[in-house]
Every structure is written in structure tokens, then in C-alpha cells.
Design an enzyme around this catalytic site. Structure first.
Site, PDB file in Angstrom:
ATOM      1  N   ASN A  30       0.862  -1.186   0.000  1.00 49.76           N
ATOM      2  CA  ASN A  30       0.000   0.000   0.000  1.00 49.76           C
ATOM      3  C   ASN A  30       0.900   1.238   0.000  1.00 49.76           C
ATOM      4  O   ASN A  30       1.453   1.596   1.031  1.00 49.76           O
ATOM      5  CB  ASN A  30      -0.895  -0.030   1.253  1.00 49.76           C
ATOM      6  CG  ASN A  30      -1.763   1.216   1.356  1.00 49.76           C
ATOM      7  OD1 ASN A  30      -1.848   2.016   0.417  1.00 49.76           O
ATOM      8  ND2 ASN A  30      -2.417   1.394   2.503  1.00 49.76           N
ATOM      9  N   TRP A  31       1.017   1.856  -1.165  1.00 45.87           N
ATOM     10  CA  TRP A  31       1.943   2.999  -1.290  1.00 45.87           C
ATOM     11  C   TRP A  31       1.352   4.302  -0.761  1.00 45.87           C
ATOM     12  O   TRP A  31       2.041   5.320  -0.742  1.00 45.87           O
ATOM     13  CB  TRP A  31       2.370   3.166  -2.746  1.00 45.87           C
ATOM     14  CG  TRP A  31       3.418   2.185  -3.168  1.00 45.87           C
ATOM     15  CD1 TRP A  31       4.024   1.236  -2.385  1.00 45.87           C
ATOM     16  CD2 TRP A  31       4.010   2.055  -4.466  1.00 45.87           C
ATOM     17  NE1 TRP A  31       4.946   0.536  -3.106  1.00 45.87           N
ATOM     18  CE2 TRP A  31       4.961   1.013  -4.396  1.00 45.87           C
ATOM     19  CE3 TRP A  31       3.828   2.713  -5.680  1.00 45.87           C
ATOM     20  CZ2 TRP A  31       5.724   0.625  -5.494  1.00 45.87           C
ATOM     21  CZ3 TRP A  31       4.586   2.323  -6.770  1.00 45.87           C
ATOM     22  CH2 TRP A  31       5.521   1.297  -6.679  1.00 45.87           C
ATOM     23  N   LYS A  32       0.068   4.290  -0.424  1.00 42.69           N
ATOM     24  CA  LYS A  32      -0.588   5.509   0.086  1.00 42.69           C
ATOM     25  C   LYS A  32      -0.280   6.682  -0.856  1.00 42.69           C
ATOM     26  O   LYS A  32      -0.260   6.500  -2.064  1.00 42.69           O
ATOM     27  CB  LYS A  32      -0.154   5.781   1.530  1.00 42.69           C
ATOM     28  CG  LYS A  32      -0.336   4.535   2.408  1.00 42.69           C
ATOM     29  CD  LYS A  32      -0.214   4.798   3.866  1.00 42.69           C
ATOM     30  CE  LYS A  32      -0.412   3.488   4.619  1.00 42.69           C
ATOM     31  NZ  LYS A  32      -0.443   3.626   6.041  1.00 42.69           N
ATOM     32  N   HIS A 115      -9.948   1.524   4.487  1.00 41.99           N
ATOM     33  CA  HIS A 115      -8.677   1.693   5.205  1.00 41.99           C
ATOM     34  C   HIS A 115      -8.904   2.689   6.346  1.00 41.99           C
ATOM     35  O   HIS A 115      -9.657   3.647   6.200  1.00 41.99           O
ATOM     36  CB  HIS A 115      -7.597   2.194   4.243  1.00 41.99           C
ATOM     37  CG  HIS A 115      -6.236   2.175   4.857  1.00 41.99           C
ATOM     38  ND1 HIS A 115      -5.806   3.145   5.735  1.00 41.99           N
ATOM     39  CD2 HIS A 115      -5.215   1.283   4.758  1.00 41.99           C
ATOM     40  CE1 HIS A 115      -4.579   2.845   6.143  1.00 41.99           C
ATOM     41  NE2 HIS A 115      -4.199   1.719   5.560  1.00 41.99           N
ATOM     42  N   GLU A 117      -7.265   5.077   7.402  1.00 44.24           N
ATOM     43  CA  GLU A 117      -7.023   6.488   7.056  1.00 44.24           C
ATOM     44  C   GLU A 117      -8.221   7.074   6.321  1.00 44.24           C
ATOM     45  O   GLU A 117      -8.527   8.256   6.461  1.00 44.24           O
ATOM     46  CB  GLU A 117      -5.728   6.597   6.228  1.00 44.24           C
ATOM     47  CG  GLU A 117      -4.508   6.429   7.121  1.00 44.24           C
ATOM     48  CD  GLU A 117      -3.302   5.789   6.441  1.00 44.24           C
ATOM     49  OE1 GLU A 117      -3.233   5.789   5.204  1.00 44.24           O
ATOM     50  OE2 GLU A 117      -2.427   5.276   7.178  1.00 44.24           O
ATOM     51  N   GLU A 187      -6.010  -4.505  10.327  1.00 47.14           N
ATOM     52  CA  GLU A 187      -4.966  -3.511  10.551  1.00 47.14           C
ATOM     53  C   GLU A 187      -5.289  -2.709  11.813  1.00 47.14           C
ATOM     54  O   GLU A 187      -6.041  -1.727  11.747  1.00 47.14           O
ATOM     55  CB  GLU A 187      -4.886  -2.545   9.366  1.00 47.14           C
ATOM     56  CG  GLU A 187      -4.516  -3.191   8.068  1.00 47.14           C
ATOM     57  CD  GLU A 187      -3.888  -2.184   7.111  1.00 47.14           C
ATOM     58  OE1 GLU A 187      -2.723  -2.360   6.754  1.00 47.14           O
ATOM     59  OE2 GLU A 187      -4.566  -1.208   6.762  1.00 47.14           O
ATOM     60  N   GLY A 193       1.924   2.456  10.790  1.00 51.00           N
ATOM     61  CA  GLY A 193       2.928   3.517  10.683  1.00 51.00           C
ATOM     62  C   GLY A 193       3.592   3.897  11.994  1.00 51.00           C
ATOM     63  O   GLY A 193       4.269   4.927  12.077  1.00 51.00           O
ATOM     64  N   SER A 233       2.911  -1.923  10.546  1.00 50.16           N
ATOM     65  CA  SER A 233       4.345  -1.971  10.865  1.00 50.16           C
ATOM     66  C   SER A 233       4.993  -3.321  10.539  1.00 50.16           C
ATOM     67  O   SER A 233       5.858  -3.793  11.280  1.00 50.16           O
ATOM     68  CB  SER A 233       4.580  -1.591  12.332  1.00 50.16           C
ATOM     69  OG  SER A 233       4.169  -0.253  12.548  1.00 50.16           O
ATOM     70  N   GLY A 254       2.578  -0.964   4.371  1.00 49.50           N
ATOM     71  CA  GLY A 254       2.711   0.447   3.993  1.00 49.50           C
ATOM     72  C   GLY A 254       4.175   0.836   3.869  1.00 49.50           C
ATOM     73  O   GLY A 254       4.829   0.579   2.858  1.00 49.50           O
ATOM     74  N   GLY A 255       4.715   1.441   4.934  1.00 50.91           N
ATOM     75  CA  GLY A 255       6.078   1.981   4.929  1.00 50.91           C
ATOM     76  C   GLY A 255       7.112   1.052   4.305  1.00 50.91           C
ATOM     77  O   GLY A 255       7.902   1.480   3.449  1.00 50.91           O
TER      78      GLY A 255
HETATM   79  P1  PGA Z   1       2.404   0.431   7.716  1.00 47.09           P
HETATM   80  O1  PGA Z   1       0.972   0.701   6.997  1.00 47.09           O
HETATM   81  O2  PGA Z   1       2.945  -0.855   7.152  1.00 47.09           O
HETATM   82  O3  PGA Z   1       3.246   1.621   7.335  1.00 47.09           O
HETATM   83  O4  PGA Z   1       2.156   0.353   9.175  1.00 47.09           O
HETATM   84  C1  PGA Z   1       0.084  -0.338   6.753  1.00 47.09           C
HETATM   85  C2  PGA Z   1      -1.175   0.192   6.090  1.00 47.09           C
HETATM   86  O5  PGA Z   1      -1.654   1.260   6.459  1.00 47.09           O
HETATM   87  O6  PGA Z   1      -1.720  -0.460   5.183  1.00 47.09           O
END
Ligand code: PGA
Length: 272
Positions: A30-32, A115, A117, A187, A193, A233, A254-255
Site C-alpha cells: 500500500n503505497w498511500k 482503510h 485512514e 490492521e 505507521g 508496521s 505500507g512503509g
Molecule cells: P504500515 O501501513 O505498514 O506503514 O504500518 C500499513 C497500512 O496502512 O496499510
């Protein structure tokens, strides 16, 4: 003389490898709202050297303006891609939105829905999430339904209730046949994050619970195969110990998915 701790590490890693060998995983990036065209090209150039076997699936969720670019760059790759968001109407006066049929134009087979966010920063409601899930299924796109409790809900032991309603409200009214298309991503908001992942025990207990909700909703042959991904994470250093937990069918990352070496390393570890 081999140290006792070294020996137990060796044994543990061997056991992890054996378990991972027998499991299939979805590994999703997930590159956001990250990367430019140049960075996307550089990433894919580097990642194209990574290989993995048929048992696993690799998915990319790039920012939507790069859908075309990513579909071109992945033309000769086994990796698939999806969108991070989608509206539930098929067309119309919805400034700024992207429709399911537009996703199909790019051969996009997955979409993230709900998600955390989107739920918190963009006020997505359970009703919107439910409609998005239904629209995706109608168009043959797999919705990756993201669910997860926040830190207060975890510390007050309310997470089961939260997850129950998030699942029920999103997919409680679809039939078992439609449910075959669904992927669930657990999640926990407190792990996204933050660098603090849920422990393997927490993941196992929660994923087993999510599986039990799915069993209440759908016939067993479907409920038992809906993939449940973990996200929050995830990195190379913690992915194997979580991967061996019961009912972990993959990861939403994500990250750590922004760096081709880190993400490629995760793909390789899960290909044991
Ligand atoms: P993260 O994000 O791996 O940076 O914690 C995961 C996500 O939001 O899908």
C-alpha cells in the site's frame, strides 16, 4: 560450541521455514500518497529482479494517477495491482472520484476499502464502505476490506466488538458466492505507521476471531478460505514470526513497501 540461544534460533527459523513452505500468501504493497513517476519506475526496475513462486500473490496499490503507468510496468510481471480507493457509483457528477468501470479499464483486480485512514481522515462511514464492497463485487473486483480497532478500543478490550461490527456492516448482507471475492485485512490502527506491530499472539488470536465471524456469516467452504491479511508496521524483521500464526493469509504493507529491497526481501522470506 554452539550457544544455546543460537541453537534455539536455528531451530525456530527452521520450523518457521517449514510452516511458511506450506502456506500461500497475498503480499500487498500500500503505497498511500507516496512516490513520483520517476520513483515508481526506479522501484519497479529494481523489484523486477525479485522472483517468487506461484503459491504467493504480490499486489501493488499505487496512487490512482499512476494506475496506467503501473499496469504498463507490470505487463511482464506476475504481480497484480489494485486501487487504494473507489467510488460506488458507475459514473456521474462525482468530482474527484474514480468508478469501478474505470478500474476495470486498467485491468485492476483489487481495491482497498475502508482503510483506517479513509475512515478517520476522510470520514468514510460503514454505509459507504458497504456500498463500495458491493460495487466492487458487482464489477468482479476483489475488495480488500480493511478493519481494525484503535488503541483505546484495544486497551479497553473492546476490539472484538469493533471488529464484529466492522465486518458485519460491510459484508453481512452479501451471499456466500459474493464473499468468495472478498479479502479481509486486519490492521489495528495503533500499529499502522507506528513501528509497533501487533505481536504474533495478538495477531493469531484476532485472526481466529475474525475467522469465527466469517463462519457465522457464510457457508464454511467459503468462510474458511477468505484470506485474512495482517497490516501494521510489517517489515522484513517481523514478517516470518507473524506469517506462521494461524489464519494469517498475507500482509498489507505500507512503509516497508516503499523500498524495493525491503519489500523484495519480504516477498522472498514468504517464498520459503
Ligand atoms: P504500515 O501501513 O505498514 O506503514 O504500518 C500499513 C497500512 O496502512 O496499510
Amino acid at each position: 560450541m554452539i550457544e544455546k540461544s543460537e541453537l534455539s534460533n536455528l531451530i525456530r527459523n527452521h520450523v518457521y521455514k517449514e510452516v511458511i513452505k506450506d502456506k500461500s500468501f497475498i503480499i500487498a504493497a500500500n503505497w498511500k500518497m507516496h512516490k513520483t513517476v520517476k520513483e515508481t519506475r526506479e522501484f519497479m526496475d529494481c523489484f523486477s529482479k525479485v522472483e517468487w513462486s506461484e503459491k504467493n500473490k504480490v499486489l501493488f496499490f499505487p496512487p490512482s494517477p499512476y494506475a496506467f503507468l503501473v499496469s504498463e510496468l507490470l505487463k511482464h510481471s506476475k504481480a497484480q495491482f489494485g486501487m487504494q480507493n473507489m467510488y460506488y457509483e458507475s459514473s456521474g457528477a462525482y468530482t474527484g472520484e474514480v468508478s469501478p468501470s474505470m478500474l476495470l479499464d486498467f485491468n485492476c483486480s483489487y481495491v482497498l476499502v475502508g482503510h483506517s485512514e479513509r475512515r478517520t481522515l476522510f470520514s468514510e462511514t460503514d454505509e459507504m464502505i458497504r456500498k463500495k464492497v458491493c460495487a466492487a463485487i458487482k464489477y468482479g473486483i476483489s475488495p480488500v476490506l480493511c478493519i481494525g480497532e484503535n488503541s483505546e478500543e484495544r486497551s479497553r478490550n473492546l476490539y472484538k466488538e469493533v471488529l464484529f461490527w466492522q465486518v458485519r456492516n460491510a459484508i453481512g448482507n452479501i451471499n456466500s458466492d459474493s464473499a468468495r471475492k472478498v479479502v479481509v485485512a486486519y490492521e489495528p490502527v495503533w500499529a499502522i505507521g507506528t513501528g509497533v506491530n501487533a505481536t504474533p499472539d495478538q495477531v493469531e488470536e484476532t485472526h481466529n476471531y475474525i475467522r469465527s465471524i466469517l463462519r457465522e456469516l457464510f457457508e464454511n467452504s467459503v468462510a474458511s478460505v477468505i484470506p485474512i491479511l495482517y497490516g501494521g508496521s510489517v517489515k522484513k524483521s517481523n514478517v516470518t514470526e507473524i506469517a506462521v500464526a494461524d489464519n494469517v493469509s498475507g500482509f498489507l504493507i505500507g512503509g516497508a513497501s516503499l523500498n524495493p529491497d525491503e519489500f523484495g526481501g519480504i516477498v522472498k522470506l514468504l517464498d520459503a
